[in-house]
Design an enzyme around this catalytic site. Structure first.
Site, mmCIF file in Angstrom:
data_model
loop_
_atom_site.group_PDB
_atom_site.id
_atom_site.type_symbol
_atom_site.label_atom_id
_atom_site.label_comp_id
_atom_site.label_asym_id
_atom_site.label_seq_id
_atom_site.Cartn_x
_atom_site.Cartn_y
_atom_site.Cartn_z
ATOM 1 N N ARG A 27 38.603 67.660 19.678
ATOM 2 C CA ARG A 27 37.421 67.043 19.741
ATOM 3 C C ARG A 27 37.512 66.378 18.182
ATOM 4 O O ARG A 27 37.464 65.432 17.444
ATOM 5 C CB ARG A 27 35.953 67.081 20.083
ATOM 6 C CG ARG A 27 35.769 66.749 21.318
ATOM 7 C CD ARG A 27 34.417 66.690 21.548
ATOM 8 N NE ARG A 27 33.761 65.692 21.667
ATOM 9 C CZ ARG A 27 33.170 64.864 22.434
ATOM 10 N NH1 ARG A 27 33.551 65.144 23.666
ATOM 11 N NH2 ARG A 27 32.734 63.355 21.536
ATOM 12 N N TRP A 73 36.911 65.492 13.167
ATOM 13 C CA TRP A 73 37.833 65.243 13.163
ATOM 14 C C TRP A 73 37.981 63.556 11.682
ATOM 15 O O TRP A 73 36.704 63.342 12.441
ATOM 16 C CB TRP A 73 37.941 63.960 14.025
ATOM 17 C CG TRP A 73 39.047 63.592 14.423
ATOM 18 C CD1 TRP A 73 40.290 63.351 14.305
ATOM 19 C CD2 TRP A 73 39.051 61.362 13.900
ATOM 20 N NE1 TRP A 73 41.654 62.262 14.345
ATOM 21 C CE2 TRP A 73 40.247 60.853 14.144
ATOM 22 C CE3 TRP A 73 37.964 60.388 14.040
ATOM 23 C CZ2 TRP A 73 40.453 59.520 14.072
ATOM 24 C CZ3 TRP A 73 38.256 59.923 13.954
ATOM 25 C CH2 TRP A 73 39.532 58.994 13.802
ATOM 26 N N GLY A 100 29.855 60.301 14.619
ATOM 27 C CA GLY A 100 29.901 59.458 14.838
ATOM 28 C C GLY A 100 30.293 59.224 13.150
ATOM 29 O O GLY A 100 30.650 59.295 12.315
ATOM 30 N N GLU A 483 54.653 53.390 27.442
ATOM 31 C CA GLU A 483 53.102 54.784 27.488
ATOM 32 C C GLU A 483 54.390 55.374 26.647
ATOM 33 O O GLU A 483 54.041 56.096 26.311
ATOM 34 C CB GLU A 483 53.129 54.691 28.787
ATOM 35 C CG GLU A 483 52.290 56.066 29.048
ATOM 36 C CD GLU A 483 51.579 56.648 28.197
ATOM 37 O OE1 GLU A 483 50.832 56.147 27.739
ATOM 38 O OE2 GLU A 483 51.218 57.675 28.222
ATOM 39 N N HIS A 506 64.893 38.574 21.517
ATOM 40 C CA HIS A 506 64.466 38.334 20.574
ATOM 41 C C HIS A 506 63.586 38.101 19.621
ATOM 42 O O HIS A 506 63.110 37.831 19.118
ATOM 43 C CB HIS A 506 62.556 37.331 21.531
ATOM 44 C CG HIS A 506 63.207 37.131 23.075
ATOM 45 N ND1 HIS A 506 63.698 34.989 22.936
ATOM 46 C CD2 HIS A 506 63.265 37.230 24.027
ATOM 47 C CE1 HIS A 506 63.997 35.272 24.210
ATOM 48 N NE2 HIS A 506 63.502 36.115 24.931
ATOM 49 N N LYS A 605 41.363 63.765 20.658
ATOM 50 C CA LYS A 605 40.957 63.387 21.769
ATOM 51 C C LYS A 605 39.002 62.456 21.627
ATOM 52 O O LYS A 605 38.513 62.950 21.215
ATOM 53 C CB LYS A 605 40.860 64.839 22.446
ATOM 54 C CG LYS A 605 40.583 64.269 24.160
ATOM 55 C CD LYS A 605 41.949 64.272 24.778
ATOM 56 C CE LYS A 605 42.108 63.908 26.845
ATOM 57 N NZ LYS A 605 43.633 63.593 26.832
#
Ligand code: M6R
Length: 610
Positions: A27, A73, A100, A483, A506, A605
């Site tokens: 995390r 993080w 948060g 992806e 393009h 994550k």
């Protein structure tokens, strides 16, 4: 995004906190810290991944049976020891951890500074400890003080606070960031992620937004709402396979998770797919089956890899189920004033079930009267609980930040959802049976592609000089191109762009030269010949091409530089196979570039902030 864990009980807190942080490391991994209350609050923090904190703890492990810990993080303030949590107040008698963003932190910080508070970090979170210091000074009850603190915060938070004058007590609050409480015997846990404490608890309580809790050893948690109403909440028993949270014999979680793909696809299908009849059942959709028959439009909302799974779903559902589908980036959805009504279903696709943007999109859809659905991996996650109905993907814990097996199960679920909708609409039984029978063969075919790892490693070796790459494909392969490019840039830090192959001329074709390789995904499908023309356009400009195509396609060998041959399948299911070589390529390239594929730079994550 940021992992938090707290423990209060009869045993030493530090070993639980450290072990919990290791499980939460995916995390966030720029810094970490633990704080333990034992007469005084002792805090140990370190910059870098959890192993750095562990080294410091070897010399100085705080004793005590009540503590909090955090892996960060960074949002506000650089990764550093000073910005690592827990954060204290001025007196040092309060410590908090926070997940948060406190949106009004600048105003609060300015006001607190004027009132004499001294800040030691650049974080938004530190205002929490200083505010709590003030509300405690002004109030008789700590619970009221905690409540008054929360009343001043705007933004998203999962907070755990520890106060010296209340040994053994953890003050907990949730608003927009996940919080789960756990218990066994007299021990009490709080965590941002149920799986991190799975080994130590018998059951869990999921806090909802606006709920607060007070945890003490041996006691039921006291839980109340922001309207100050005391509530009791259900304990949920969840059967976890904790072995999935370990790397086993693999060097990385990402490798392990890629190798698990044949099995998790089987798990996703188990008990749902009836191939002989060409139908799919979902227990989780039964309650809304009638309403689903009235749906005339499906909007898929998701982020990142899950969004690309949604793009594959759009092709499948429109082509074979005849239902109009739009796929929206969840982060844009609620800000662009979408037109929704009762006949619209909004489907969130999410591994974690906690992605803030996706959750916000679902809430927006709900307020506008849409039926909300989820394709979610983590049981009990917020999106799983807040949607009207849904499908669990059963991929098990995905720890690697780069999503692999979750993506494959999302696409599998979407293929079955196509049968589910299609048979209620205009999908012919013979076509449905053909698709379903091919779907049953997918796990074995994935298994055979995974065996190509040595060949794909050799290709990564050959192209390890590359600094840019295109991933190209048409129709079902366009989302796999997006992806594949995301995977490569995420873990190997090589610049890659995914395009529909038809778009190249393009504009992007201008970039092609002998140093700009393209990975072209071109199974022999409806648009194969057209993709060959796009390959010719690249080759005419000396661009190296790696093609991913069917076994037996020998014609292509002389047109391109390298070929990865994979088994053929039904066109609608081909993304389940073509995605695998792109994952392996990104993984091998990441290793060659000297990176840890499980911990991509700047990422984490579960993106629980907007
Ligand atoms: O948990 P979610 O599926 O909602 O996460 C969405 C994205 O953040 C996620 O897929 C991200 O793009 C992956 N790390 C990419 O590999």
């Amino acid at each position: 995004m940021c992992g938090i864990i707290g423990y209060t009980g009869t045993q030493e807190a530090s070993p639980f906190l450290l072990a919990g942080l290791k499980r939460l490391e995916y995390r966030g991994y720029d810094s970490a810290g633990i704080g333990v209350l034992n007469k005084e609050i002792n805090i140990v923090r370190a910059q870098g991944p959890i192993c750095e904190l562990e080294k410091t703890l070897v010399k100085n492990t705080p004793d005590g049976s009540c503590g909090i810990a955090h892996t960060r993080w960074a949002t506000h303030g650089v990764p550093s020891e000073a910005n690592a949590h827990p954060h204290r107040d001025c007196s040092g008698d309060i410590a908090i951890i926070h997940n948060g963003i406190i949106e009004n932190h600048l105003v609060l910080r300015r006001a607190l500074t004027l009132r004499g508070h001294v800040f030691k970090s650049q974080t938004d979170s530190e205002v929490i400890s200083h505010l709590l210091e003030e509300t405690i000074a002004d109030t008789d009850s700590l619970q009221d003080a905690f409540e008054q603190l929360l009343g001043q915060l705007t933004g998203a938070y999962g907070i755990v606070a520890m106060i010296k004058s209340s040994p053994g007590t953890l003050f907990v609050a949730r608003m927009g960031s996940p919080i789960v409480l756990g218990r066994r015997d007299g021990d009490r846990f709080v965590c941002s992620d149920a799986t991190a404490m799975a080994d130590w608890v018998d059951d869990v309580i999921y806090l909802d937004d606006g709920e607060r809790a007070l945890l003490q050893p041996n006691n039921e948690p006291i839980i109340w709402t922001k309207e100050s109403e005391n509530i009791s909440k259900q304990h949920h028993t969840i059967s976890w396979d904790t072995s999935v949270a370990s790397k086993k014999r693999y060097a990385h979680f990402m490798l392990k998770e890629m190798m698990e793909q044949p099995k998790v696809v089987e798990d996703t299908m188990r008990g749902r797919l009836i191939a002989q009849k060409g139908i799919a059942h979902f227990g989780g959709l039964e309650d809304v089956r009638e309403r689903l028959r009235e749906i005339d439009r499906l909007i898929i909302v998701a982020c990142g890899t899950a969004y690309y799974a949604g793009c594959v779903g759009e092709y499948m559902l429109e082509h074979y189920a005849g239902i109009p589908v739009e796929v929206e980036l969840a982060s844009e959805f609620r800000y662009r004033h979408p037109v929704i009504n009762r006949h619209t279903a909004v489907l969130a696709i999410t591994q974690s079930g906690e992605t803030a943007d996706t959750l916000a999109a679902i809430r927006e859809a709900k307020t506008q009267g849409a039926l909300t659905l989820g394709i979610v991996n983590v049981p009990g996650s917020t999106i799983a609980r807040e949607t009207d109905a849904g499908i669990y993907t059963r991929a098990g814990s995905e720890i690697g930040v780069a999503s692999t097996k979750a993506f494959i199960t999302q696409v599998t679920a979407l293929a079955m959802l196509t049968l589910f909708f299609g048979r209620d609409r205009n999908l012919e039984e013979t076509e449905a049976i053909k698709i379903a029978k091919e779907l049953e063969l997918i796990p074995d075919k994935i298994e055979s592609i995974l065996k190509l790892r040595p060949q794909i490693k050799a290709l990564a070796d050959k192209y390890q000089w590359m600094q840019n790459a295109f991933f190209l494909g048409r129709t079902y392969q366009a989302p796999i191109a997006y992806e594949g490019a995301l995977k490569l840039k995420e873990i190997s830090l090589i610049h890659a762009e995914g395009y529909s192959a038809g778009e190249l001329k393009h504009g992007p074709l201008a970039l092609i030269d002998e140093r700009f390789p393209s990975i072209v995904i071109c199974p022999r499908d409806e648009v194969y010949e057209k993709t060959l023309s796009n390959i010719a356009e690249i080759k005419a400009r000396k661009g190296p091409v790696i093609a991913i195509t069917d076994i037996g396609n020998t014609d292509i060998v002389e047109l391109v530089d390298d070929v990865i041959h994979i088994p053929s399948t039904h066109e609608m299911l081909s993304p389940l196979l073509t995605a695998i070589p792109t994952q392996l390529f990104a993984y091998e390239m990441s290793l060659l570039q000297g990176y840890d594929p499980d911990k991509p730079r700047n990422l984490a994550k579960s993106v629980t902030v907007e």
